[in-house]
Design a protein around this motif. Structure first.
Motif, short mmCIF file in Angstrom:
data_model
loop_
_atom_site.label_atom_id
_atom_site.label_comp_id
_atom_site.label_asym_id
_atom_site.label_seq_id
_atom_site.Cartn_x
_atom_site.Cartn_y
_atom_site.Cartn_z
N PRO A 298 0.82 -1.22 0.00
CA PRO A 298 0.00 0.00 0.00
C PRO A 298 0.85 1.27 0.00
CG PRO A 298 -0.40 -1.33 1.99
CD PRO A 298 0.55 -2.09 1.14
N ILE A 299 2.14 1.12 0.34
CA ILE A 299 3.01 2.30 0.40
C ILE A 299 3.78 2.46 -0.92
CG2 ILE A 299 3.33 2.52 2.90
CD1 ILE A 299 5.83 0.47 1.01
N TRP A 300 3.36 1.76 -1.97
CA TRP A 300 4.06 1.75 -3.27
C TRP A 300 4.40 3.17 -3.76
CZ3 TRP A 300 6.41 -2.14 -5.47
CH2 TRP A 300 6.74 -2.10 -6.82
N SER A 301 3.45 4.08 -3.64
CA SER A 301 3.67 5.43 -4.19
C SER A 301 4.71 6.21 -3.39
CB SER A 301 2.35 6.20 -4.20
OG SER A 301 1.91 6.39 -2.87
N LYS A 302 5.05 5.71 -2.20
CA LYS A 302 6.08 6.41 -1.40
C LYS A 302 7.48 5.92 -1.72
CE LYS A 302 3.08 7.47 2.51
NZ LYS A 302 2.80 7.19 3.92
N LEU A 303 7.58 4.93 -2.63
CA LEU A 303 8.90 4.42 -3.01
C LEU A 303 9.44 5.19 -4.21
CD1 LEU A 303 8.23 0.58 -2.73
CD2 LEU A 303 8.93 2.18 -0.95
N THR A 304 10.74 5.26 -4.31
CA THR A 304 11.33 5.86 -5.51
C THR A 304 11.15 4.87 -6.66
OG1 THR A 304 13.50 4.85 -5.17
CG2 THR A 304 13.11 6.95 -4.06
N SER A 305 11.28 5.34 -7.88
CA SER A 305 11.09 4.40 -9.00
C SER A 305 12.22 3.37 -9.02
CB SER A 305 10.96 5.14 -10.34
OG SER A 305 12.07 5.97 -10.53
N ALA A 306 13.39 3.75 -8.52
CA ALA A 306 14.48 2.76 -8.43
C ALA A 306 14.10 1.64 -7.45
CB ALA A 306 15.77 3.44 -7.96
N GLN A 307 13.49 2.01 -6.34
CA GLN A 307 13.08 1.00 -5.35
C GLN A 307 11.97 0.12 -5.91
OE1 GLN A 307 12.19 3.77 -2.18
NE2 GLN A 307 14.23 3.59 -1.27
N GLN A 308 11.03 0.74 -6.61
CA GLN A 308 9.94 -0.04 -7.22
C GLN A 308 10.51 -1.06 -8.22
OE1 GLN A 308 7.41 2.96 -8.92
NE2 GLN A 308 6.40 3.46 -6.97
N LEU B 120 13.54 -2.27 -8.32
CA LEU B 120 14.33 -3.29 -7.61
C LEU B 120 13.40 -4.41 -7.10
CD1 LEU B 120 17.06 -4.23 -6.60
CD2 LEU B 120 16.75 -2.82 -4.56
N LEU B 121 12.29 -4.01 -6.48
CA LEU B 121 11.33 -5.01 -5.98
C LEU B 121 10.81 -5.87 -7.13
CD1 LEU B 121 9.20 -3.12 -3.28
CD2 LEU B 121 10.52 -5.21 -2.93
N GLU B 122 10.41 -5.23 -8.22
CA GLU B 122 9.82 -5.97 -9.34
C GLU B 122 10.83 -6.90 -10.01
OE1 GLU B 122 6.23 -2.98 -10.82
OE2 GLU B 122 8.25 -2.73 -11.64
N HIS B 123 12.06 -6.39 -10.17
CA HIS B 123 13.04 -7.19 -10.92
C HIS B 123 13.66 -8.30 -10.09
CE1 HIS B 123 13.48 -3.63 -13.91
NE2 HIS B 123 12.36 -4.33 -14.09
N PRO C 140 15.83 -12.13 0.59
CA PRO C 140 15.92 -11.41 1.87
C PRO C 140 16.94 -10.27 1.85
CG PRO C 140 16.76 -13.67 2.06
CD PRO C 140 16.09 -13.55 0.73
N GLU C 141 18.06 -10.45 1.13
CA GLU C 141 19.08 -9.39 1.14
C GLU C 141 18.59 -8.14 0.41
OE1 GLU C 141 19.38 -12.40 0.00
OE2 GLU C 141 19.94 -12.39 -2.13
N VAL C 142 17.77 -8.32 -0.63
CA VAL C 142 17.19 -7.18 -1.34
C VAL C 142 16.24 -6.42 -0.42
CG1 VAL C 142 15.60 -6.52 -3.21
CG2 VAL C 142 17.39 -8.24 -3.63
N TYR C 143 15.37 -7.17 0.24
CA TYR C 143 14.37 -6.52 1.09
C TYR C 143 15.02 -5.86 2.30
CZ TYR C 143 9.77 -5.56 2.95
OH TYR C 143 8.65 -4.92 3.41
N LYS C 144 16.03 -6.52 2.84
CA LYS C 144 16.72 -5.95 4.00
C LYS C 144 17.36 -4.60 3.65
CE LYS C 144 19.87 -7.07 7.72
NZ LYS C 144 20.80 -8.00 8.33
N ASP C 145 17.98 -4.52 2.48
CA ASP C 145 18.57 -3.25 2.05
C ASP C 145 17.50 -2.18 1.86
OD1 ASP C 145 21.03 -4.42 2.11
OD2 ASP C 145 21.27 -4.63 -0.05
N LEU C 146 16.37 -2.59 1.31
CA LEU C 146 15.28 -1.62 1.12
C LEU C 146 14.75 -1.11 2.47
CD1 LEU C 146 13.29 -3.21 -1.84
CD2 LEU C 146 14.37 -0.96 -1.82
#
Lengths: 218, 218
Positions: A8-18, A20-23, A107-113
């Motif tokens: 639900p907080i998707w719009s608060k992420l930068t496009s780089a973060q978005q 990163l999650l998708e890829h 987990p390492e991707v999410y932890k960095d985020l």
């Protein structure tokens, strides 16, 4: 399904973060009965449920089980990435209860985020708090609700999940959901049968009088 | 005591954030038995324990208690500020077990800090995960440990906390810690007395054979 459905907080992420999650997310399928995460041997990552149904359960040292919560479409499982948060000192197992499709975020991707984004971290707080609330409810049930009420509640909930009054489930499986030995389940089911609330067949339990079963909950 | 003792991530905060925490914190004292937070009627804030001992417990709808965890010097209580995290759907009560000194950080201050600071938010995640692990341990005890083991464990732990083998505690109080009725506690204590592990006096329980009590745990 969009990733924004899970966050639900998707719009608060930068496009780089978005991105990163998708890829980084890996798409997977599971058959009924597949164990998709076993906490004692792996740190799988964040599970995002696209379709199907999972069961997250706790396993005691001596092999006893209790279901902690179920995961459905659009749910996120946080504890399958317990290595991200060092204070999580317990393991869970996640098993598909129905054919399922899901994504895994490493987990390492999410932890960095989490480390760089307060919105992601706060959302993770909410996810954990929500599971904590489930477990507190369960604790109250286990401590202070008699077993007949817990079993009646379970049968009625299963009937809703399966959209059927005939449940294909063994007494052993019910025991593993509720944290009780099989014999205790069998004894109570036989009592329910004597009271004409259920009918026990080979491999199935038929709820013959749901109203009477519900009356036990009062 | 410095606030940095409570927050291992202190150096990752801006000086404005550090000052906000320090200046918003309200210093308080509590006497033994004082209820410093009652979840069903208030959202007190984050409690930082400077000195003394607190007990955080859960109260069922019908008035039954179980101790979830204890708080000691340098501990932080997060669930006394449950309003900060909307997914927390349960209430706890926090009571001083010994004369205590503590600080309260108002929930709105801490919530704003979580929203702007990933380090604060991630540290809060760790705090919650740590309590979650306590509760999972407790769940395992309640589900699968027999009551004699739980009572023996409790008496031995209390003896360490009080630095005495003579415990000033009523059977009712023990029941409230363990989530069981007083009668169940009394029955087991009498059995322990018959086995010459404890001696029951008016208002006290004396552990006369700690080794034998410990042997129950195996």
């Amino acid at each position: 399904m969009n990733f924004s459905d899970f966050f639900p907080i998707w719009s608060k992420l930068t496009s780089a973060q978005q991105q990163l999650l998708e890829h980084s997310a890996v798409f997977r399928k599971a058959e009924k009965g597949d164990v998709v995460h076993n906490g004692s041997i792996q740190c799988t990552g964040l599970l995002l449920v696209g379709r199907g149904q999972f069961r997250a359960y706790f396993l005691s040292e001596d092999g006893r089980e209790i279901t902690l919560y179920r995961l459905f479409e659009r749910d996120i499982c946080l504890f399958s990435a317990a290595c991200m948060i060092s204070s999580i000192q317990f393991d869970i197992i996640v098993e598909a209860e129905k054919e399922a499709e899901y994504w895994v975020i490493p987990p390492e991707v999410y932890k960095d985020l989490m480390a760089e984004s307060a919105p992601i971290s706060n959302y993770t707080n909410e996810l954990m708090a929500s599971r904590f609330s489930d477990v507190m409810w369960l604790m109250e049930q286990v401590l202070w609700k008699s077993f007949d009420k817990r079993l009646a509640r379970f049968l009625l909930d299963e009937a809703v999940l399966e959209a059927s009054l005939t449940l294909k489930i063994t007494h052993e499986e019910i025991g593993n959901h509720l944290g009780n030995p099989r014999e205790v389940v069998t004894r109570m089911l036989r009592y329910f049968q004597t009271e004409e609330m259920v009918k026990l067949n080979r491999g199935t339990i038929e709820i013959t009088n749901p109203e009477k079963l519900e009356a036990i909950l009062d």
